[in-house]
Every structure is written in C-alpha cells, then in structure tokens.
Design a protein around this motif. Structure first.
Motif, PDB file in Angstrom:
ATOM      1  N   LEU A   1      -1.298   0.487  10.159  1.00  0.00           N
ATOM      2  CA  LEU A   1      -0.726   1.610   9.438  1.00  0.00           C
ATOM      3  C   LEU A   1      -1.303   2.917   9.959  1.00  0.00           C
ATOM      4  CD1 LEU A   1      -0.835   0.240   5.801  1.00  0.00           C
ATOM      5  CD2 LEU A   1       1.095   0.301   7.354  1.00  0.00           C
ATOM      6  N   ASP A   2      -0.437   3.883  10.133  1.00  0.00           N
ATOM      7  CA  ASP A   2      -0.861   5.219  10.547  1.00  0.00           C
ATOM      8  C   ASP A   2      -0.885   6.100   9.298  1.00  0.00           C
ATOM      9  OD1 ASP A   2      -1.478   7.527  11.878  1.00  0.00           O
ATOM     10  OD2 ASP A   2       0.543   7.825  12.674  1.00  0.00           O
ATOM     11  N   PRO A   3      -2.074   6.473   8.800  1.00  0.00           N
ATOM     12  CA  PRO A   3      -2.151   7.257   7.566  1.00  0.00           C
ATOM     13  C   PRO A   3      -1.452   8.621   7.678  1.00  0.00           C
ATOM     14  CG  PRO A   3      -4.335   6.492   8.238  1.00  0.00           C
ATOM     15  CD  PRO A   3      -3.388   6.126   9.313  1.00  0.00           C
ATOM     16  N   ALA A   4      -1.505   9.240   8.830  1.00  0.00           N
ATOM     17  CA  ALA A   4      -0.856  10.541   8.991  1.00  0.00           C
ATOM     18  C   ALA A   4       0.666  10.406   8.877  1.00  0.00           C
ATOM     19  CB  ALA A   4      -1.245  11.155  10.324  1.00  0.00           C
ATOM     20  N   ALA A   5       1.207   9.361   9.474  1.00  0.00           N
ATOM     21  CA  ALA A   5       2.655   9.141   9.397  1.00  0.00           C
ATOM     22  C   ALA A   5       3.080   8.811   7.969  1.00  0.00           C
ATOM     23  CB  ALA A   5       3.066   8.020  10.348  1.00  0.00           C
ATOM     24  N   LEU A   6       2.273   8.011   7.286  1.00  0.00           N
ATOM     25  CA  LEU A   6       2.587   7.693   5.890  1.00  0.00           C
ATOM     26  C   LEU A   6       2.548   8.936   5.015  1.00  0.00           C
ATOM     27  CD1 LEU A   6       0.649   4.329   5.417  1.00  0.00           C
ATOM     28  CD2 LEU A   6       3.125   4.671   5.507  1.00  0.00           C
ATOM     29  N   GLU A   7       1.570   9.800   5.269  1.00  0.00           N
ATOM     30  CA  GLU A   7       1.466  11.027   4.480  1.00  0.00           C
ATOM     31  C   GLU A   7       2.663  11.947   4.743  1.00  0.00           C
ATOM     32  OE1 GLU A   7      -1.594  14.695   3.568  1.00  0.00           O
ATOM     33  OE2 GLU A   7      -2.256  13.033   4.827  1.00  0.00           O
ATOM     34  N   ARG A   8       3.086  12.071   6.017  1.00  0.00           N
ATOM     35  CA  ARG A   8       4.267  12.880   6.341  1.00  0.00           C
ATOM     36  C   ARG A   8       5.508  12.322   5.658  1.00  0.00           C
ATOM     37  NH1 ARG A   8       2.011  12.849  11.538  1.00  0.00           N
ATOM     38  NH2 ARG A   8       3.421  11.161  12.138  1.00  0.00           N
ATOM     39  N   GLU A   9       5.645  11.006   5.680  1.00  0.00           N
ATOM     40  CA  GLU A   9       6.799  10.369   5.046  1.00  0.00           C
ATOM     41  C   GLU A   9       6.783  10.589   3.536  1.00  0.00           C
ATOM     42  OE1 GLU A   9       8.775   5.932   4.605  1.00  0.00           O
ATOM     43  OE2 GLU A   9       7.181   6.253   6.075  1.00  0.00           O
ATOM     44  N   LEU A  10       5.605  10.494   2.928  1.00  0.00           N
ATOM     45  CA  LEU A  10       5.489  10.724   1.493  1.00  0.00           C
ATOM     46  C   LEU A  10       5.824  12.168   1.136  1.00  0.00           C
ATOM     47  CD1 LEU A  10       4.681   9.778  -1.344  1.00  0.00           C
ATOM     48  CD2 LEU A  10       2.336  10.443  -0.776  1.00  0.00           C
ATOM     49  N   ARG A  11       5.301  13.126   1.897  1.00  0.00           N
ATOM     50  CA  ARG A  11       5.589  14.545   1.638  1.00  0.00           C
ATOM     51  C   ARG A  11       7.084  14.828   1.772  1.00  0.00           C
ATOM     52  NH1 ARG A  11       0.950  17.833   1.415  1.00  0.00           N
ATOM     53  NH2 ARG A  11      -0.903  16.805   2.252  1.00  0.00           N
ATOM     54  N   ALA A  12       7.722  14.243   2.775  1.00  0.00           N
ATOM     55  CA  ALA A  12       9.159  14.435   2.965  1.00  0.00           C
ATOM     56  C   ALA A  12       9.950  13.839   1.798  1.00  0.00           C
ATOM     57  CB  ALA A  12       9.601  13.815   4.282  1.00  0.00           C
ATOM     58  N   ALA A  13       9.532  12.684   1.317  1.00  0.00           N
ATOM     59  CA  ALA A  13      10.221  12.042   0.197  1.00  0.00           C
ATOM     60  C   ALA A  13      10.050  12.852  -1.084  1.00  0.00           C
ATOM     61  CB  ALA A  13       9.698  10.627   0.001  1.00  0.00           C
ATOM     62  N   VAL A  14       8.848  13.382  -1.310  1.00  0.00           N
ATOM     63  CA  VAL A  14       8.600  14.196  -2.504  1.00  0.00           C
ATOM     64  C   VAL A  14       9.418  15.482  -2.440  1.00  0.00           C
ATOM     65  CG1 VAL A  14       6.841  15.562  -3.697  1.00  0.00           C
ATOM     66  CG2 VAL A  14       6.340  13.221  -3.000  1.00  0.00           C
ATOM     67  N   ALA A  15       9.467  16.117  -1.264  1.00  0.00           N
ATOM     68  CA  ALA A  15      10.253  17.344  -1.109  1.00  0.00           C
ATOM     69  C   ALA A  15      11.742  17.072  -1.337  1.00  0.00           C
ATOM     70  CB  ALA A  15      10.025  17.934   0.279  1.00  0.00           C
ATOM     71  N   ALA A  16      12.232  15.941  -0.838  1.00  0.00           N
ATOM     72  CA  ALA A  16      13.640  15.587  -1.041  1.00  0.00           C
ATOM     73  C   ALA A  16      13.934  15.338  -2.520  1.00  0.00           C
ATOM     74  CB  ALA A  16      13.989  14.361  -0.211  1.00  0.00           C
ATOM     75  N   ASP A  17      13.021  14.683  -3.218  1.00  0.00           N
ATOM     76  CA  ASP A  17      13.202  14.446  -4.658  1.00  0.00           C
ATOM     77  C   ASP A  17      13.212  15.753  -5.434  1.00  0.00           C
ATOM     78  OD1 ASP A  17      13.403  11.734  -4.344  1.00  0.00           O
ATOM     79  OD2 ASP A  17      11.313  11.311  -4.904  1.00  0.00           O
ATOM     80  N   GLU A  18      12.316  16.677  -5.079  1.00  0.00           N
ATOM     81  CA  GLU A  18      12.263  17.970  -5.767  1.00  0.00           C
ATOM     82  C   GLU A  18      13.547  18.753  -5.528  1.00  0.00           C
ATOM     83  OE1 GLU A  18       8.690  19.752  -4.291  1.00  0.00           O
ATOM     84  OE2 GLU A  18       7.409  18.646  -5.691  1.00  0.00           O
TER      85      GLU A  18
END
Length: 92
Positions: free
Chosen positions: A7-24
């Motif tokens: 697992l790449d923690p940086a990639a997971l964090e980018r994906e999470l931030r993108a998902a949160v921004a899309a939900d908002e």
C-alpha cells in the motif's frame, strides 16, 4: 497501490481527499438544487446558475482587502479637473 500488493500511503491519502472533496461538492450542489426548487426559479438557466454558484460565499465585514477609505475609484476624474499643461489650438 503498487503492483506487488504494498500500500502506498500517499496515494491512499490523495484518493481519500479526492473522495471527500467530491462528497462535499455533491452535497453542496444538492442543497443548492433543493433551495432553487423551493424558490421556484422561473427558468432552467437561473436554476443552473444557482447550482454553478453554490461554491460562492458572501463576503463578510472582515474580508475587506485594504484599510484605505478614501480610494480614488476613477483616476481619470483627477486629470480632468487639473488645468491642462499646454494650450493647443485646433483649426476649425
């Protein structure tokens, strides 16, 4: 994620931030749609503009850019009041 299964923690964090921004964004636009329907906007164009502007927020008193109160809003007006430097005669 990488191909070897690590697992790449940086990639997971980018994906999470993108998902949160899309939900908002989705939630904000949905609220704007419901608000436009409640206001009974007369045309689709106004409805669309309300949804597209849903990310904008009104300015607050503290949001002023500068502390200057006497700002010259028309700099050409000062030059018009000043006497001309030279008198040029125009032939009629």
């Amino acid at each position: 994620m990488e191909a070897d299964g690590a697992l790449d923690p940086a990639a997971l964090e980018r994906e999470l931030r993108a998902a949160v921004a899309a939900d908002e964004r989705r939630e904000r636009e949905n609220e704007a749609k419901l608000r436009a329907v409640r206001q009974r906007v007369p045309s689709y164009e106004e409805f669309r503009n309300i949804v597209l502007a849903s990310h904008l927020k009104p300015l607050e008193k503290k949001d002023k850019m500068g502390k200057r109160k006497n700002v010259l809003w028309n700099p050409c007006a000062v030059h018009a009041k000043a006497p001309q430097a030279s008198d040029v005669e125009m032939p009629q």
